[in-house]
Scaffold this motif. Structure first.
Motif, mmCIF file in Angstrom:
data_model
loop_
_atom_site.group_PDB
_atom_site.id
_atom_site.type_symbol
_atom_site.label_atom_id
_atom_site.label_comp_id
_atom_site.label_asym_id
_atom_site.label_seq_id
_atom_site.Cartn_x
_atom_site.Cartn_y
_atom_site.Cartn_z
ATOM 1 N N LYS A 134 5.272 7.136 4.754
ATOM 2 C CA LYS A 134 4.713 5.785 4.831
ATOM 3 C C LYS A 134 5.650 4.749 4.189
ATOM 4 N N VAL A 135 6.632 5.242 3.420
ATOM 5 C CA VAL A 135 7.596 4.335 2.777
ATOM 6 C C VAL A 135 8.607 3.832 3.828
ATOM 7 N N LEU A 141 8.374 0.191 5.004
ATOM 8 C CA LEU A 141 8.677 -0.727 3.899
ATOM 9 C C LEU A 141 10.177 -0.762 3.614
ATOM 10 N N LEU A 142 10.785 0.412 3.587
ATOM 11 C CA LEU A 142 12.223 0.505 3.325
ATOM 12 C C LEU A 142 13.011 -0.176 4.449
ATOM 13 N N MET A 154 -6.081 0.486 6.940
ATOM 14 C CA MET A 154 -5.292 0.027 5.791
ATOM 15 C C MET A 154 -3.817 -0.072 6.150
ATOM 16 N N GLU A 155 -3.327 0.931 6.883
ATOM 17 C CA GLU A 155 -1.915 0.965 7.247
ATOM 18 C C GLU A 155 -1.579 -0.200 8.197
ATOM 19 N N PHE A 181 -3.254 -3.015 8.528
ATOM 20 C CA PHE A 181 -3.390 -4.260 7.777
ATOM 21 C C PHE A 181 -2.166 -4.499 6.886
ATOM 22 N N PHE A 182 -1.723 -3.434 6.248
ATOM 23 C CA PHE A 182 -0.570 -3.517 5.343
ATOM 24 C C PHE A 182 0.706 -3.911 6.116
ATOM 25 N N ILE A 231 4.012 -12.171 6.754
ATOM 26 C CA ILE A 231 4.607 -12.868 5.606
ATOM 27 C C ILE A 231 6.091 -13.122 5.892
ATOM 28 N N SER A 232 6.777 -12.103 6.395
ATOM 29 C CA SER A 232 8.214 -12.232 6.669
ATOM 30 C C SER A 232 8.462 -13.304 7.732
ATOM 31 N N ILE A 279 2.902 -7.532 5.976
ATOM 32 C CA ILE A 279 4.341 -7.611 5.702
ATOM 33 C C ILE A 279 5.046 -8.362 6.831
ATOM 34 N N THR A 323 11.926 -2.562 6.410
ATOM 35 C CA THR A 323 11.704 -4.012 6.295
ATOM 36 C C THR A 323 12.629 -4.617 5.244
ATOM 37 N N PHE A 369 -10.318 4.530 7.831
ATOM 38 C CA PHE A 369 -9.944 3.682 6.690
ATOM 39 C C PHE A 369 -8.424 3.688 6.485
ATOM 40 N N GLU A 370 -7.853 4.893 6.537
ATOM 41 C CA GLU A 370 -6.410 5.043 6.339
ATOM 42 C C GLU A 370 -5.634 4.291 7.421
#
Lengths: 415, 170
Positions: free
Chosen positions: B78-79, B82-83, B18-19, B21-22, B29-30, B26, B85, B14-15
């Motif tokens: 995990k940040v 995102l950071l 989710m990662e 997919f997340f 979308i970008s 991103i 990006t 699941f983890e």
């Protein structure tokens, strides 16, 4: 819109200039106030207000749970263990737990799962989502058992008195928790079992058992449910008295079908492992960094001075406003996330100020990404993205205000 | 593949899902936003290269931090994607903004973006290096690692995409 000039006999009042002047004075005062509030230790200057930053570190607790799995009925053991891990992780994610690790291991031919949790969430809520496997089955009453026998009050609640049906958690699209009126005409929480519109098996079951009492078994404890004669609704009463409790029950119902049972074999508190940051030193470091960076940009003369000034002022204003908000609202804050947010905002504001043509594009795209991160992210990502979304809006507002303020000041000083 | 397995060791399915997919959300979308804003395949290609290289550098950076410096990989890591990006998009946004504002002018050539991109990339590199290094003394090892990996991945990928732009933006 042109603001009129009022002429008096001896002097003129230019309302436009006056309002700009008043704005400049008010803005200067507000800026000074928020910078002072956001700086560390300034709350010690006055005894009339307390607004220190609430560090979340002291609210963290950490626990390790060891679950002993019942693999006796499992056909594909490896796959089922993986499924149990995923369901438990999903429950913890939904609860908003900051850190969780779910590992499986084997010892003396017995399968175990070890869950380590580090969070600020309510300990009872975390215990609830881990302690119970929450295996849901729809059952029907066995023939020949007296469910009304006063001498055996537990009869209606024991799984051994029921027959299993083909329906379990996987037979339903969603289990929706809501408040409905109960038999005493008071509101209480119920779980509404919803199937796919094309699924006829469930409606046939409801028709066949209309007016009858069936049961919903959760971990072998049965809750009797009477199917209405019009088969309109299958509502199961749940033992939740508050919105939070109802939310936990919803989490348990909607995290998937647990393929096997388990029992808690060990539960122990462990020391927390939090990134300790001295936020006083961090503030000083960031302050020095911002000054040095802008001095450097000023010296290399690659950016117009006014743009640099707007960028620097917007940075100070955004960060100060954000920290002031966190301090005054007493929101518990992860200092290490705050550090990452500040670094991101400083970099972002420079880009937004220096490249006006990119401002709209960068703002919209980063807002979209933050929104996606809030929806699909977990733990710290969710916290970071939520704050970032607010900071993106705040940064843009700060840039416009700073631009207006600097233009007014330059006009007043005739620079 | 071993590097990825090492990082995601003991993750539940699941983890992991989710990662993936997340991160895919991103990325898509970008990429779609960049393409629909510019309608220029060359910029799209350059952006994809920048994203992919930053992803590889992120994984490599986390692996190095974990194996060489023996820093425990925790949830805060995990940040990093995102950071990265966010920092990368701020840089790519300059290209996109410049392209949108100049594309209709008669003398505009796609190769002009490189010149603008170069100026901004130098400024951003120095800016990010100064910013990251100034906070390092005051952060914990884990947060330091997040800042270092994100900053270095961003800087490396923007310079890599600048170098590749020589062949694409012509």
């Amino acid at each position: 819109m042109k603001i009129p000039k009022f002429k008096f006999k001896k002097f003129h009042i230019n309302l436009g200039e006056t309002s700009r002047y008043i704005f400049t004075v008010i803005f200067s005062s507000v800026l000074l106030a928020v910078v002072l509030i956001s700086l560390p230790l300034t709350e010690k200057v006055t005894s009339s207000a307390t607004y220190d930053l609430v560090n979340k570190n002291s609210l963290y607790w950490s626990k390790e749970y060891t679950l002993e799995l019942d693999t006796s009925k499992s056909i594909n053991e490896k796959n089922d263990i993986e499924k149990v891990k995923s369901i438990l992780q999903k429950r913890l994610y939904k609860l908003g737990v900051e850190e969780s690790f779910v590992n499986s291991f084997e010892k003396d031919d017995t399968q175990y799962i070890k869950i380590t949790v580090q969070t600020t969430k309510d300990i009872q809520s975390v215990d609830s989502v881990i302690n119970s496997p929450f295996i849901v089955n729809i059952v029907t009453r066995k023939d020949g058992i007296d469910f009304e026998n006063q001498d055996e009050p537990l009869t209606p609640y024991l799984l051994e008195n029921y027959d299993l049906t083909q329906f379990n958690r996987d037979s339903f699209r969603n289990i929706y928790i809501t408040q409905l009126r109960n038999s005493s005409n008071e509101y209480s929480y119920f779980a509404l079992f919803k199937t796919w519109p094309w699924d006829s098996k469930w409606s046939t079951f409801l028709t066949d058992n209309a007016g009858q009492i069936v049961g919903v078994s959760i971990d072998e404890f049965v809750t009797p449910v009477q199917i209405p004669t019009d088969q309109s609704l299958f509502a199961v009463p749940i033992s939740a008295t508050s919105k939070e409790e109802a939310s936990i029950v919803s989490n348990m119902y909607n995290s998937g079908l647990m393929p096997m049972g388990y029992t808690i074999s060990e539960e122990k508190n462990i020391p927390t492992n939090i990134a300790e940051i001295d936020y006083i030193k961090l503030t000083q470091g960031i302050l020095v960094a911002v000054i040095l960076i802008y001095l450097y940009l000023l010296l290399i003369e690659k950016t117009p001075k006014k743009v640099l000034l707007i960028s620097a002022l917007s940075t100070v204003l955004t960060i100060s406003l954000w920290i002031t908000y966190l301090k005054i609202s007493e929101i518990p804050t992860d200092i290490f996330i705050l550090a990452l947010e500040v670094i991101t905002v400083i970099a972002l504001i420079r880009i937004l100020t220096e490249n006006i043509e990119s401002r709209m594009f960068v703002t919209i795209l980063l807002s979209l990404i933050s929104a996606v991160s809030i929806i699909f992210g977990s733990g710290y990502i969710k916290i970071f993205a939520y704050d970032l979304l607010i900071l993106i809006v705040l940064s843009n507002i700060s840039i416009y205000i700073s631009d207006y303020y600097i233009t007014n000041v330059r006009r007043s000083l005739k620079i | 593949m071993n590097i990825v397995e090492n990082i995601t060791e003991n993750w539940s399915r699941f983890e992991l899902n989710m990662e993936i997919f997340f991160l895919l959300s991103i990325f898509l979308i970008s990429i779609f936003t960049i393409y629909f804003t510019t309608k220029e395949r060359k910029i799209l290609l350059l952006s994809i290269i920048a994203f992919l290289s930053s992803a590889i550098l992120n994984i490599f950076g986390i692996f190095l931090i974990n194996t060489i410096f023996d820093v425990e990989i925790r949830e805060i890591f995990k940040v990093i994607p995102l950071l990265t990006t966010i920092l990368l998009l701020s840089n790519l946004g300059i290209q996109v903004g410049y392209y949108i504002s100049k594309k209709d002018s008669k003398k505009f050539k796609i190769s002009y973006i490189r010149k603008e991109y170069f100026k901004d990339t130098i400024k951003q590199t120095i800016f990010l290096l100064l910013l990251a290094s100034s906070t390092l003394l005051f952060l914990s090892v884990q947060t330091e690692s997040v800042v270092i990996v994100s900053t270095l991945s961003t800087i490396s990928s923007i310079w890599l995409s600048y170098w590749i732009s020589k062949y694409i933006l012509k």
